[in-house]
Design a protein around this motif. Sequence first.
Motif, PDB file in Angstrom:
ATOM      1  N   GLN A  58      22.391  26.715  25.723  1.00 30.51           N
ATOM      2  CA  GLN A  58      22.130  25.632  24.765  1.00 30.51           C
ATOM      3  C   GLN A  58      23.318  25.362  23.844  1.00 30.51           C
ATOM      4  OE1 GLN A  58      18.879  23.766  24.299  1.00 30.51           O
ATOM      5  NE2 GLN A  58      19.068  24.404  26.429  1.00 30.51           N
ATOM      6  N   ILE A  59      24.176  26.366  23.659  1.00 28.05           N
ATOM      7  CA  ILE A  59      25.328  26.225  22.754  1.00 28.05           C
ATOM      8  C   ILE A  59      26.596  26.378  23.583  1.00 28.05           C
ATOM      9  CG2 ILE A  59      26.434  27.068  20.651  1.00 28.05           C
ATOM     10  CD1 ILE A  59      23.508  26.135  20.285  1.00 28.05           C
ATOM     11  N   GLY A  60      27.493  25.385  23.542  1.00 29.00           N
ATOM     12  CA  GLY A  60      28.697  25.531  24.362  1.00 29.00           C
ATOM     13  C   GLY A  60      29.636  24.345  24.264  1.00 29.00           C
ATOM     14  N   VAL A  61      30.690  24.446  25.022  1.00 30.94           N
ATOM     15  CA  VAL A  61      31.727  23.402  25.067  1.00 30.94           C
ATOM     16  C   VAL A  61      32.171  23.225  26.520  1.00 30.94           C
ATOM     17  CG1 VAL A  61      32.587  23.912  22.735  1.00 30.94           C
ATOM     18  CG2 VAL A  61      33.584  25.087  24.704  1.00 30.94           C
ATOM     19  N   ILE A  62      32.746  22.075  26.800  1.00 32.74           N
ATOM     20  CA  ILE A  62      33.436  21.879  28.070  1.00 32.74           C
ATOM     21  C   ILE A  62      34.930  21.958  27.777  1.00 32.74           C
ATOM     22  CG2 ILE A  62      33.927  20.266  29.943  1.00 32.74           C
ATOM     23  CD1 ILE A  62      31.092  19.223  29.706  1.00 32.74           C
ATOM     24  N   ASN A  63      35.557  22.995  28.310  1.00 29.17           N
ATOM     25  CA  ASN A  63      36.972  23.259  28.044  1.00 29.17           C
ATOM     26  C   ASN A  63      37.527  24.070  29.208  1.00 29.17           C
ATOM     27  OD1 ASN A  63      39.410  23.370  26.578  1.00 29.17           O
ATOM     28  ND2 ASN A  63      38.872  25.345  25.697  1.00 29.17           N
ATOM     29  N   VAL A  64      38.601  23.590  29.812  1.00 32.25           N
ATOM     30  CA  VAL A  64      39.045  24.219  31.061  1.00 32.25           C
ATOM     31  C   VAL A  64      39.982  25.401  30.803  1.00 32.25           C
ATOM     32  CG1 VAL A  64      38.778  22.095  32.378  1.00 32.25           C
ATOM     33  CG2 VAL A  64      41.001  22.619  31.360  1.00 32.25           C
ATOM     34  N   PRO A  65      39.962  26.394  31.697  1.00 30.84           N
ATOM     35  CA  PRO A  65      40.894  27.523  31.606  1.00 30.84           C
ATOM     36  C   PRO A  65      42.295  27.098  32.039  1.00 30.84           C
ATOM     37  CG  PRO A  65      39.606  27.697  33.604  1.00 30.84           C
ATOM     38  CD  PRO A  65      39.064  26.508  32.862  1.00 30.84           C
ATOM     39  N   LYS A  66      43.260  27.970  31.852  1.00 29.44           N
ATOM     40  CA  LYS A  66      44.616  27.704  32.351  1.00 29.44           C
ATOM     41  C   LYS A  66      44.664  27.884  33.861  1.00 29.44           C
ATOM     42  CE  LYS A  66      47.297  26.603  29.893  1.00 29.44           C
ATOM     43  NZ  LYS A  66      47.486  25.261  29.260  1.00 29.44           N
ATOM     44  N   MET A  67      43.818  28.767  34.391  1.00 32.00           N
ATOM     45  CA  MET A  67      43.692  28.969  35.836  1.00 32.00           C
ATOM     46  C   MET A  67      42.457  29.806  36.104  1.00 32.00           C
ATOM     47  SD  MET A  67      46.616  31.868  36.729  1.00 32.00           S
ATOM     48  CE  MET A  67      47.990  30.910  36.108  1.00 32.00           C
ATOM     49  N   VAL A  68      41.990  29.752  37.347  1.00 34.36           N
ATOM     50  CA  VAL A  68      40.926  30.635  37.834  1.00 34.36           C
ATOM     51  C   VAL A  68      41.491  31.408  39.021  1.00 34.36           C
ATOM     52  CG1 VAL A  68      38.638  30.759  38.905  1.00 34.36           C
ATOM     53  CG2 VAL A  68      39.071  29.101  37.073  1.00 34.36           C
ATOM     54  N   LEU A  69      41.280  32.726  39.040  1.00 38.09           N
ATOM     55  CA  LEU A  69      41.755  33.578  40.121  1.00 38.09           C
ATOM     56  C   LEU A  69      40.549  34.156  40.856  1.00 38.09           C
ATOM     57  CD1 LEU A  69      44.492  35.618  38.189  1.00 38.09           C
ATOM     58  CD2 LEU A  69      44.678  33.343  39.176  1.00 38.09           C
ATOM     59  N   ILE A  70      40.402  33.833  42.128  1.00 41.98           N
ATOM     60  CA  ILE A  70      39.263  34.313  42.917  1.00 41.98           C
ATOM     61  C   ILE A  70      39.758  35.327  43.942  1.00 41.98           C
ATOM     62  CG2 ILE A  70      37.476  33.673  44.575  1.00 41.98           C
ATOM     63  CD1 ILE A  70      37.181  31.029  43.098  1.00 41.98           C
ATOM     64  N   ASP A  71      39.397  36.578  43.716  1.00 34.92           N
ATOM     65  CA  ASP A  71      39.730  37.674  44.620  1.00 34.92           C
ATOM     66  C   ASP A  71      38.418  38.194  45.197  1.00 34.92           C
ATOM     67  OD1 ASP A  71      40.391  40.019  45.887  1.00 34.92           O
ATOM     68  OD2 ASP A  71      41.409  40.931  44.176  1.00 34.92           O
ATOM     69  N   THR A  72      38.162  37.875  46.452  1.00 34.74           N
ATOM     70  CA  THR A  72      36.849  38.175  47.039  1.00 34.74           C
ATOM     71  C   THR A  72      36.632  39.663  47.304  1.00 34.74           C
ATOM     72  OG1 THR A  72      37.698  37.679  49.256  1.00 34.74           O
ATOM     73  CG2 THR A  72      36.622  35.884  48.067  1.00 34.74           C
ATOM     74  N   THR A  73      37.657  40.487  47.155  1.00 33.83           N
ATOM     75  CA  THR A  73      37.435  41.933  47.349  1.00 33.83           C
ATOM     76  C   THR A  73      36.565  42.516  46.231  1.00 33.83           C
ATOM     77  OG1 THR A  73      39.487  42.558  46.205  1.00 33.83           O
ATOM     78  CG2 THR A  73      39.603  42.203  48.593  1.00 33.83           C
ATOM     79  N   TYR A  74      36.457  41.808  45.090  1.00 32.26           N
ATOM     80  CA  TYR A  74      35.542  42.275  44.037  1.00 32.26           C
ATOM     81  C   TYR A  74      34.092  42.274  44.518  1.00 32.26           C
ATOM     82  CZ  TYR A  74      39.292  41.942  40.530  1.00 32.26           C
ATOM     83  OH  TYR A  74      40.449  42.109  39.820  1.00 32.26           O
ATOM     84  N   LEU A  75      33.789  41.464  45.514  1.00 28.48           N
ATOM     85  CA  LEU A  75      32.410  41.376  46.009  1.00 28.48           C
ATOM     86  C   LEU A  75      31.936  42.700  46.602  1.00 28.48           C
ATOM     87  CD1 LEU A  75      32.464  37.844  47.686  1.00 28.48           C
ATOM     88  CD2 LEU A  75      31.728  38.455  45.366  1.00 28.48           C
ATOM     89  N   GLU A  76      32.858  43.566  46.959  1.00 20.78           N
ATOM     90  CA  GLU A  76      32.491  44.871  47.511  1.00 20.78           C
ATOM     91  C   GLU A  76      31.737  45.726  46.493  1.00 20.78           C
ATOM     92  OE1 GLU A  76      36.230  46.464  48.705  1.00 20.78           O
ATOM     93  OE2 GLU A  76      36.602  44.882  50.192  1.00 20.78           O
ATOM     94  N   THR A  77      31.826  45.353  45.215  1.00 19.28           N
ATOM     95  CA  THR A  77      31.157  46.129  44.160  1.00 19.28           C
ATOM     96  C   THR A  77      29.729  45.656  43.916  1.00 19.28           C
ATOM     97  OG1 THR A  77      31.841  44.667  42.333  1.00 19.28           O
ATOM     98  CG2 THR A  77      33.401  46.369  43.026  1.00 19.28           C
ATOM     99  N   LEU A  78      29.297  44.577  44.588  1.00 18.69           N
ATOM    100  CA  LEU A  78      28.012  43.959  44.277  1.00 18.69           C
ATOM    101  C   LEU A  78      26.859  44.504  45.106  1.00 18.69           C
ATOM    102  CD1 LEU A  78      28.772  40.141  43.884  1.00 18.69           C
ATOM    103  CD2 LEU A  78      28.794  41.931  42.152  1.00 18.69           C
ATOM    104  N   SER A  79      25.671  44.462  44.525  1.00 16.08           N
ATOM    105  CA  SER A  79      24.447  44.780  45.254  1.00 16.08           C
ATOM    106  C   SER A  79      24.054  43.579  46.114  1.00 16.08           C
ATOM    107  CB  SER A  79      23.313  45.082  44.274  1.00 16.08           C
ATOM    108  OG  SER A  79      22.995  43.906  43.531  1.00 16.08           O
TER     109      SER A  79
END
Length: 355
Positions: free
Chosen positions: A148-169
């Motif tokens: 309900q509380i927020g802003v639309i503001n973009v990051p300088k970049m997004v980094l997607i490393d799919t090896t982090y998914l190995e930590t998920l249930s």
Amino acid sequence: MQTITANNYPIYFNESAYEQLNLFLKENKYSNLFIIVDSNTTDSCLPKFLPYLETDLTIEIVEFEAGEINKNIETCIEIWNVLTELGADRKSLVINVGGGVVTDLGGFIASTFKRGVDFIHIPTTLLSMVDASVGGKNGVDLGNLKNQIGVINVPKMVLIDTTYLETLSQSEMRSGLAEMLKHGLIYDKEYWEKFLDLTSIDFADFDSLIHRSVAIKNEIVMQDPTEKGIRKALNFGHTLGHAIESYFLESKDKTTLLHGEAIAIGMILESYISLKKELISTSEYQQIKQTINSIYDKIVFEENDLHPILDLLIHDKKNEYGTIQFALIEGIGKIKINQLVENELILEAFEDYKS
């Protein structure tokens, strides 16, 4: 994988991501670096991320307790105070490492601290990779009411490393998968059809499915960054899904649902509404319902659950002038926004879900 150019920021994938991050740090003169994490990513992801960093900047780790229940303004106040005590200034950089709660909250903290400091998202869950970290939405919940509380503001970049998914249930992976299913239903029928039989998916090629999901969301956001029109399509399944998620979050006798679990229910319900409004065929609806039910556990709704869920709909952010607005599908792969739906039809959709 190919870099995706978003609205004034790049989305880097896997092998190139950390090279680009270190190049960015080298080229920009930041005063210090703050890494925001939750208690889960401190243990599971931070040890993997930190060795990739190549910088002489002073690095401070700022941790908060994991969980949607902590995505609130009180947590923000605590972190704003920590940033102040540790000497953060207008030239500080914030890197958010974690799932959707971390990227939503961390982006909001950075966007408002000293009227805004630069930030980068490194999503570590499937949900945050394909949804939360892309599009510039940052924010927190107000009590049990989502975002309900927020802003639309973009990051300088997004980094997607799919090896982090190995930590998920498996449950966390299914939660993220719901947003991928949604992207197919609202935008790309061929993409949706890849998920009709999960046993046929080559998970060695899952990265390409993630890349396509990010690309779909980005293509929609680029057309409408501030959600005045077509970006509302991304809310398919979320009008009822968020109300269900909020209700289960606040109810002491209910087990809290993951975001994607609630959105999966919302997509079935809103597909039924689309059917009754003659926007999709019976065969399309049955395909959607059967596919989603084959992936997610059925949730039991008691009769006294339904009206409190309906009451929560009034807080949906798409509402205008007191009317509840839905994004419905008009055939698989297409969307129709700003649709009004009567309570009787919503209750009928719940009855069909229970059957």
